[in-house]
Design a protein around this motif. Structure first.
Motif, PDB file in Angstrom:
ATOM      1  N   MET A   1       0.785  -1.331   0.067  1.00 46.85           N
ATOM      2  CA  MET A   1       0.215   0.287  -0.530  1.00 46.85           C
ATOM      3  C   MET A   1       0.860   1.059  -0.140  1.00 46.85           C
ATOM      4  O   MET A   1       1.506   1.689   0.774  1.00 46.85           O
ATOM      5  CB  MET A   1      -1.192   0.533   1.522  1.00 46.85           C
ATOM      6  CG  MET A   1      -1.692   0.579   0.885  1.00 46.85           C
ATOM      7  SD  MET A   1      -3.301   0.841   3.068  1.00 46.85           S
ATOM      8  CE  MET A   1      -3.807  -0.221   2.278  1.00 46.85           C
TER       9      MET A   1
ATOM     10  N   VAL B   1       2.084   5.052   0.961  1.00 52.59           N
ATOM     11  CA  VAL B   1       1.990   6.350   1.095  1.00 52.59           C
ATOM     12  C   VAL B   1       1.565   7.636   1.022  1.00 52.59           C
ATOM     13  O   VAL B   1       2.252   8.005   0.113  1.00 52.59           O
ATOM     14  CB  VAL B   1       3.387   6.504   2.497  1.00 52.59           C
ATOM     15  CG1 VAL B   1       3.631   7.291   3.655  1.00 52.59           C
ATOM     16  CG2 VAL B   1       4.222   5.423   2.886  1.00 52.59           C
ATOM     17  N   ASN B   2       0.347   8.204   1.491  1.00 57.66           N
ATOM     18  CA  ASN B   2      -0.274   9.276   0.734  1.00 57.66           C
ATOM     19  C   ASN B   2      -0.604  10.546   2.055  1.00 57.66           C
ATOM     20  O   ASN B   2      -0.697  11.198   1.468  1.00 57.66           O
ATOM     21  CB  ASN B   2      -1.782   8.922   0.011  1.00 57.66           C
ATOM     22  CG  ASN B   2      -1.793   7.382  -1.010  1.00 57.66           C
ATOM     23  OD1 ASN B   2      -1.054   7.942  -1.895  1.00 57.66           O
ATOM     24  ND2 ASN B   2      -2.744   7.167  -0.998  1.00 57.66           N
TER      25      ASN B   2
ATOM     26  N   ASN C   1      -6.701   3.470   8.104  1.00 62.99           N
ATOM     27  CA  ASN C   1      -6.192   2.151   7.927  1.00 62.99           C
ATOM     28  C   ASN C   1      -5.119   1.744   6.873  1.00 62.99           C
ATOM     29  O   ASN C   1      -5.271   1.293   6.529  1.00 62.99           O
ATOM     30  CB  ASN C   1      -7.481   0.713   8.059  1.00 62.99           C
ATOM     31  CG  ASN C   1      -6.293  -0.672   8.770  1.00 62.99           C
ATOM     32  OD1 ASN C   1      -6.030  -0.361   9.697  1.00 62.99           O
ATOM     33  ND2 ASN C   1      -7.042  -1.746   7.838  1.00 62.99           N
ATOM     34  N   GLU C   2      -4.379   3.240   6.871  1.00 62.79           N
ATOM     35  CA  GLU C   2      -2.947   3.329   6.227  1.00 62.79           C
ATOM     36  C   GLU C   2      -1.672   3.150   6.494  1.00 62.79           C
ATOM     37  O   GLU C   2      -2.073   3.896   7.707  1.00 62.79           O
ATOM     38  CB  GLU C   2      -3.569   4.485   5.077  1.00 62.79           C
ATOM     39  CG  GLU C   2      -4.395   4.365   3.760  1.00 62.79           C
ATOM     40  CD  GLU C   2      -4.498   5.274   3.151  1.00 62.79           C
ATOM     41  OE1 GLU C   2      -3.994   6.190   3.238  1.00 62.79           O
ATOM     42  OE2 GLU C   2      -5.920   5.823   3.360  1.00 62.79           O
TER      43      GLU C   2
ATOM     44  N   SER D   1       3.015   2.157  10.070  1.00 66.33           N
ATOM     45  CA  SER D   1       1.636   0.848   9.911  1.00 66.33           C
ATOM     46  C   SER D   1       0.558   1.050  11.226  1.00 66.33           C
ATOM     47  O   SER D   1       1.172   2.025  12.767  1.00 66.33           O
ATOM     48  CB  SER D   1       2.238  -0.068  10.774  1.00 66.33           C
ATOM     49  OG  SER D   1       1.363  -1.404  11.229  1.00 66.33           O
TER      50      SER D   1
END
Ligand code: UTP
Length: 290
Positions: free
Chosen positions: A1, A3-4, A122-123, A209
């Motif tokens: 995923m 990282v934004n 949840n990122e 996380s």
């Protein structure tokens, strides 16, 4: 995923910079003409982060104002024909998608990060602290993200410090995996030199996380009655992979007066508009002293 999102905790009291921080946020103290916080926002943007949440507190309005549009100032500069300054001011106002949340009480860095729970979801997310300014070819946060892409987990930026400095940092107990990359077994906050498990000091850049949030929520206040991020990271590294990365670049601890002075001098020497004259002045000054 990917990282934004990034979180910039900026709700601390800035005790080390009193009296300057009595009525202005420490993050707004400039390195020459640019507030420290602007370097941090720029690093996040240069690393490809789109949304940034700033955790602020009482008396931190100047940060929001700095990144906001400033119609009166823009009009004034336009009227005076000061196009360069106008462009500079406009650019700051359009730098990033910035979001703000107030930490109602300064209950610690861990608590400030926990305030970002809903924003992050949840990122995996980035955390950047304004005390550390890093100059590097590839932005420090981007270096963490590069490693994250290869080895998903929590990534801490670390630097090797001399033994007499370990007591200023969170220090890793870690196993080397390859050049500059470590798997974290544990961490010790501000150890005495003889008790430090390594000289690998954690600085203010992290990819974390989302598992950290429930851990933080269950973390009791530690040193100084504050919820410590280090305490939560110690729990996290027993559950999920946590890595330390020795980043490439030069880091300035601008939360410390001497570090701040060093940054100011080196940034000034590097500036084409100031460097040559400033260097001549410094040489003259050192000559007079020697
Ligand atoms: P520091 O421990 O350096 O505290 O916080 P500080 O208040 O910024 O500075 P000094 O030591 O009193 O001079 C580390 C980071 O955590 C943030 C700070 O803004 C800084 O970026 N922080 C700390 C919060 O956002 N909230 C807190 O309750 C504590």
């Amino acid at each position: 995923m990917k990282v934004n999102k990034a979180v910039i905790p900026a709700a601390g009291m800035g005790v080390r910079f009193l009296p300057a921080t009595k009525a202005q946020p420490k993050e707004m103290i400039p390195i020459i003409d640019t507030p420290a916080i602007q370097y941090i926002v720029q690093e996040a943007l240069d690393s490809g982060v789109k949304d940034i949440l700033m955790i602020t507190g009482r008396g931190k309005y100047a940060i929001e104002d700095h990144f906001d549009k400033s119609p009166y100032l823009e009009e004034f500069l336009a009227d005076k024909g000061k196009e360069d300054l106008l462009a500079l001011v406009r650019e700051i106002g359009s730098l990033a998608r910035l979001h703000y949340l107030r930490q109602k009480e300064p209950l610690g860095l861990g608590h400030a990060v926990l305030c970002a729970r809903q924003f992050v979801g949840n990122e995996p997310f980035a955390v950047l602290l304004g005390d550390d300014i890093v100059r590097s070819k590839r932005p420090c946060l981007q270096q963490l993200m590069d490693l994250y892409a290869e080895m998903p987990g929590t990534i801490l930026a670390v630097t090797e410090v001399p033994p007499e400095d370990v007591s200023k940092y969170g220090i890793l107990d870690a196993e080397p995996l390859r050049d500059g990359v470590y798997r974290v077994r544990d961490m010790v906050e501000k150890p005495r030199p003889e008790e430090a498990p390594s000289r690998l000091a954690v600085i203010g850049r992290y990819v974390i996380s989302p598992r950290i949030f429930p851990i933080l929520a269950a973390t009791p206040p530690g040193a100084g009655g504050e919820i410590q991020l280090t305490d939560a990271l110690r729990v996290l590294c027993r559950e999920e992979p946590v890595y330390g990365l020795i980043f490439k670049g030069r880091r300035y601890d601008v939360g410390d007066k001497l570090g701040y002075l060093k940054a100011t001098v080196e940034f000034a020497l590097d500036r084409p508009d100031l460097g040559p004259e400033f260097e001549a002045y410094l040489k003259e000054l050192v000559g007079e002293m020697g």
